[in-house]
Write a protein that holds these residues in place. Structure first.
Motif, PDB file in Angstrom:
ATOM      1  N   GLY A  81     -65.976  17.720   1.738  1.00  0.00           N
ATOM      2  CA  GLY A  81     -66.891  16.477   2.173  1.00  0.00           C
ATOM      3  C   GLY A  81     -68.124  16.530   1.146  1.00  0.00           C
ATOM      4  N   ALA A  82     -68.735  17.746   0.848  1.00  0.00           N
ATOM      5  CA  ALA A  82     -69.940  17.666   0.231  1.00  0.00           C
ATOM      6  C   ALA A  82     -69.574  17.273  -1.295  1.00  0.00           C
ATOM      7  N   MET A  83     -68.327  17.839  -1.667  1.00  0.00           N
ATOM      8  CA  MET A  83     -67.924  17.267  -3.039  1.00  0.00           C
ATOM      9  C   MET A  83     -67.834  15.779  -3.157  1.00  0.00           C
ATOM     10  N   LEU A  84     -67.235  15.071  -2.192  1.00  0.00           N
ATOM     11  CA  LEU A  84     -67.125  13.769  -2.064  1.00  0.00           C
ATOM     12  C   LEU A  84     -68.509  12.940  -1.984  1.00  0.00           C
ATOM     13  N   LEU A  85     -69.503  13.519  -1.334  1.00  0.00           N
ATOM     14  CA  LEU A  85     -70.522  12.912  -1.336  1.00  0.00           C
ATOM     15  C   LEU A  85     -71.446  12.891  -2.693  1.00  0.00           C
ATOM     16  N   THR A  86     -71.104  13.844  -3.468  1.00  0.00           N
ATOM     17  CA  THR A  86     -71.979  14.180  -4.517  1.00  0.00           C
ATOM     18  C   THR A  86     -71.164  12.981  -5.661  1.00  0.00           C
ATOM     19  N   PRO A  87     -72.271  12.287  -6.194  1.00  0.00           N
ATOM     20  CA  PRO A  87     -71.844  11.238  -7.159  1.00  0.00           C
ATOM     21  C   PRO A  87     -70.988  11.694  -8.239  1.00  0.00           C
ATOM     22  N   GLY A  88     -69.773  11.281  -8.693  1.00  0.00           N
ATOM     23  CA  GLY A  88     -69.070  11.461  -9.724  1.00  0.00           C
ATOM     24  C   GLY A  88     -67.497  11.741  -9.281  1.00  0.00           C
ATOM     25  N   PHE A  89     -66.828  11.485 -10.613  1.00  0.00           N
ATOM     26  CA  PHE A  89     -65.420  11.289 -10.407  1.00  0.00           C
ATOM     27  C   PHE A  89     -64.781  12.780 -10.181  1.00  0.00           C
ATOM     28  N   ILE A  90     -65.127  13.608 -11.185  1.00  0.00           N
ATOM     29  CA  ILE A  90     -64.602  14.810 -11.172  1.00  0.00           C
ATOM     30  C   ILE A  90     -64.899  15.808  -9.679  1.00  0.00           C
ATOM     31  N   THR A  91     -65.982  15.702  -9.155  1.00  0.00           N
ATOM     32  CA  THR A  91     -66.201  16.270  -7.805  1.00  0.00           C
ATOM     33  C   THR A  91     -65.308  15.515  -6.712  1.00  0.00           C
ATOM     34  N   ASP A  92     -65.099  14.164  -6.907  1.00  0.00           N
ATOM     35  CA  ASP A  92     -64.626  13.368  -5.953  1.00  0.00           C
ATOM     36  C   ASP A  92     -62.959  13.976  -5.994  1.00  0.00           C
ATOM     37  N   ALA A  93     -62.533  14.144  -7.074  1.00  0.00           N
ATOM     38  CA  ALA A  93     -60.991  14.612  -7.402  1.00  0.00           C
ATOM     39  C   ALA A  93     -60.824  16.054  -6.699  1.00  0.00           C
ATOM     40  N   PHE A  94     -61.774  16.734  -6.995  1.00  0.00           N
ATOM     41  CA  PHE A  94     -61.808  17.975  -6.064  1.00  0.00           C
ATOM     42  C   PHE A  94     -62.034  18.106  -4.625  1.00  0.00           C
ATOM     43  N   GLY A  95     -62.940  17.192  -4.428  1.00  0.00           N
ATOM     44  CA  GLY A  95     -63.106  16.708  -2.873  1.00  0.00           C
ATOM     45  C   GLY A  95     -61.804  16.254  -2.138  1.00  0.00           C
ATOM     46  N   PHE A  96     -61.181  15.152  -2.800  1.00  0.00           N
ATOM     47  CA  PHE A  96     -59.936  14.736  -2.259  1.00  0.00           C
ATOM     48  C   PHE A  96     -58.954  15.790  -2.223  1.00  0.00           C
ATOM     49  N   LEU A  97     -58.851  16.589  -3.036  1.00  0.00           N
ATOM     50  CA  LEU A  97     -57.806  17.725  -3.172  1.00  0.00           C
ATOM     51  C   LEU A  97     -58.243  18.623  -1.695  1.00  0.00           C
ATOM     52  N   CYS A  98     -59.365  18.856  -1.561  1.00  0.00           N
ATOM     53  CA  CYS A  98     -59.755  19.656  -0.320  1.00  0.00           C
ATOM     54  C   CYS A  98     -59.428  18.836   1.108  1.00  0.00           C
ATOM     55  N   LEU A  99     -59.426  17.781   0.925  1.00  0.00           N
ATOM     56  CA  LEU A  99     -59.218  16.884   2.398  1.00  0.00           C
ATOM     57  C   LEU A  99     -57.689  16.731   2.473  1.00  0.00           C
ATOM     58  N   LEU A 100     -56.980  16.564   1.415  1.00  0.00           N
ATOM     59  CA  LEU A 100     -55.604  16.348   1.666  1.00  0.00           C
ATOM     60  C   LEU A 100     -55.011  17.544   2.484  1.00  0.00           C
ATOM     61  N   PRO A 101     -54.080  17.024   3.382  1.00  0.00           N
ATOM     62  CA  PRO A 101     -53.570  18.385   4.201  1.00  0.00           C
ATOM     63  C   PRO A 101     -52.649  19.416   3.428  1.00  0.00           C
ATOM     64  N   GLY A 102     -51.931  19.072   2.366  1.00  0.00           N
ATOM     65  CA  GLY A 102     -50.911  19.911   1.826  1.00  0.00           C
ATOM     66  C   GLY A 102     -51.969  20.727   0.976  1.00  0.00           C
ATOM     67  N   THR A 103     -52.635  20.250   0.066  1.00  0.00           N
ATOM     68  CA  THR A 103     -53.692  21.259  -0.671  1.00  0.00           C
ATOM     69  C   THR A 103     -54.469  22.056   0.013  1.00  0.00           C
ATOM     70  N   ARG A 104     -55.039  21.462   1.380  1.00  0.00           N
ATOM     71  CA  ARG A 104     -56.098  22.239   2.096  1.00  0.00           C
ATOM     72  C   ARG A 104     -55.310  23.580   2.749  1.00  0.00           C
ATOM     73  N   HIS A 105     -54.169  23.083   3.242  1.00  0.00           N
ATOM     74  CA  HIS A 105     -53.231  24.314   3.966  1.00  0.00           C
ATOM     75  C   HIS A 105     -53.015  25.323   2.813  1.00  0.00           C
ATOM     76  N   TRP A 106     -52.616  24.917   1.539  1.00  0.00           N
ATOM     77  CA  TRP A 106     -52.424  26.115   0.684  1.00  0.00           C
ATOM     78  C   TRP A 106     -53.831  26.659   0.184  1.00  0.00           C
ATOM     79  N   LEU A 107     -54.935  26.045   0.168  1.00  0.00           N
ATOM     80  CA  LEU A 107     -56.122  26.627  -0.047  1.00  0.00           C
ATOM     81  C   LEU A 107     -56.610  27.548   0.804  1.00  0.00           C
ATOM     82  N   ALA A 108     -56.177  27.432   2.126  1.00  0.00           N
ATOM     83  CA  ALA A 108     -56.697  28.137   3.415  1.00  0.00           C
ATOM     84  C   ALA A 108     -55.804  29.255   3.236  1.00  0.00           C
ATOM     85  N   ALA A 109     -54.360  29.279   2.964  1.00  0.00           N
ATOM     86  CA  ALA A 109     -53.616  30.381   3.023  1.00  0.00           C
ATOM     87  C   ALA A 109     -54.233  31.425   1.646  1.00  0.00           C
ATOM     88  N   GLN A 110     -54.528  30.804   0.636  1.00  0.00           N
ATOM     89  CA  GLN A 110     -54.944  31.580  -0.213  1.00  0.00           C
ATOM     90  C   GLN A 110     -56.544  32.277   0.246  1.00  0.00           C
TER      91      GLN A 110
END
Length: 185
Positions: A81-110
């Protein structure tokens, strides 16, 4: 120091470069509108996914389990959420990866692989320690746990005690004096 250098020097320069290039292709107003749109969509996704994670954590707490995975996912959602509120497309890409359930579950497992979760489900308190713990015992709410603080299953044993040092000291002194309370000679 390298992390701060990356976050505060390299990342903003990369974001500005991408914003300038996108702005030259689609125009300044369209670029600003796109940045605003990603923030709005990200806030909506964060709210939706955050509530779902909170409900799952509540269910696990009510069943007497520790919501370790849900807490890790909540932290990842906050970062996203913090990355998505930061203006820019690179941080938006990482922010969306954190919000999508599949990648979020993987990141949480890691993240959970690198954490030691120690807790007491009955009191609904839990503790995380990064780095996987040093030694066989880990940390609890009151510092480092010793081997005798755990039972054979590795669970923390709760209990109460009374300090009877003063009472025992009095008994020893009385025994030295004899039954009548006078010292033996």
């Amino acid at each position: 120091m390298p992390v701060f250098f990356f976050l505060f020097i390299v990342m903003p320069i990369a974001e500005l470069t991408v914003l300038i290039q996108v702005g030259s292709i689609i125009g300044v107003l369209n670029t600003v509108g796109l940045v605003f749109l990603t923030a709005v969509i990200g806030a909506w996704l964060l709210r939706q996914q955050g509530l779902a994670t909170l409900l799952r954590a509540n269910e696990r707490l009510n069943s007497g389990e520790l919501p370790a995975r849900e807490v890790a996912e909540g932290l990842i959602l906050a970062v996203g959420g913090a990355m998505l509120l930061t203006p820019g497309f690179i941080t938006d890409a990482f922010g969306f990866l954190c919000l999508l359930p599949g990648t979020r579950h993987w990141l949480a497992a890691q993240a959970l692989k690198r954490m030691t979760v120690v807790g007491q489900s009955q009191s609904r308190s839990f503790f995380f320690r990064a780095g996987g713990g040093s030694g066989p015992f880990g940390h609890g709410p009151f510092g480092s746990q010793r081997p005798f603080d755990r039972d054979a299953n590795g669970d923390i044993i709760e209990g109460e005690y009374q300090d009877q040092t003063q009472r025992d000291q009095g008994r020893i002194e009385d025994a030295g004096r004899g039954q009548g309370g006078r010292e033996k000679k």
